[in-house]
Design an enzyme around this catalytic site. Sequence first.
Site, PDB file in Angstrom:
ATOM      1  N   ASP A  25       0.852  -1.194   0.000  1.00 13.30           N
ATOM      2  CA  ASP A  25       0.000   0.000   0.000  1.00 13.30           C
ATOM      3  C   ASP A  25       0.883   1.238   0.000  1.00 13.30           C
ATOM      4  O   ASP A  25       1.927   1.267   0.654  1.00 13.30           O
ATOM      5  CB  ASP A  25      -0.895   0.035   1.241  1.00 13.30           C
ATOM      6  CG  ASP A  25      -2.031  -0.972   1.184  1.00 13.30           C
ATOM      7  OD1 ASP A  25      -2.245  -1.567   0.118  1.00 13.30           O
ATOM      8  OD2 ASP A  25      -2.702  -1.156   2.206  1.00 13.30           O
ATOM      9  N   GLU A  54       0.763   0.093  -4.810  1.00 13.52           N
ATOM     10  CA  GLU A  54       0.154   1.354  -5.224  1.00 13.52           C
ATOM     11  C   GLU A  54       1.279   2.345  -5.485  1.00 13.52           C
ATOM     12  O   GLU A  54       2.035   2.664  -4.575  1.00 13.52           O
ATOM     13  CB  GLU A  54      -0.755   1.906  -4.132  1.00 13.52           C
ATOM     14  CG  GLU A  54      -1.941   1.035  -3.821  1.00 13.52           C
ATOM     15  CD  GLU A  54      -2.724   1.549  -2.619  1.00 13.52           C
ATOM     16  OE1 GLU A  54      -3.914   1.264  -2.568  1.00 13.52           O
ATOM     17  OE2 GLU A  54      -2.140   2.229  -1.741  1.00 13.52           O
TER      18      GLU A  54
END
Length: 115
Positions: A25, A54
């Site tokens: 993340d 991400e």
Amino acid sequence: MFRKYMVDSVSYWAKEYHVDGFRFDLMALHDVQTMQEIEAAVHAVNPRAILYGEGWTGGTTPLMENRRASQANIKKVTASEGAIGAVAVFNDAIRDGLKGSVFNAKDRGYISGII
């Protein structure tokens, strides 16, 4: 020290628990060097493991743009010899084009009615 902690952790999970995929993340909060070392450590255990994240920060960060493991910089992370790939990034532009904006319900995508 945190880079070492990350590398040691994913390496341990790959060895001991046979984890064959990792998702990061807000990966652009980490630097390219950290992601390169993670790639090398995990692919030394399992060259077929999948690594992706991400490619954005989710806000501000003091990390200089050219050092972030972002969508723009991920090409700097290269695959180890014998690995099936390096580190991939989740592409929010493709997601938004397909489903529409996650931030504005009026911005619809292909599957929600845009032609």
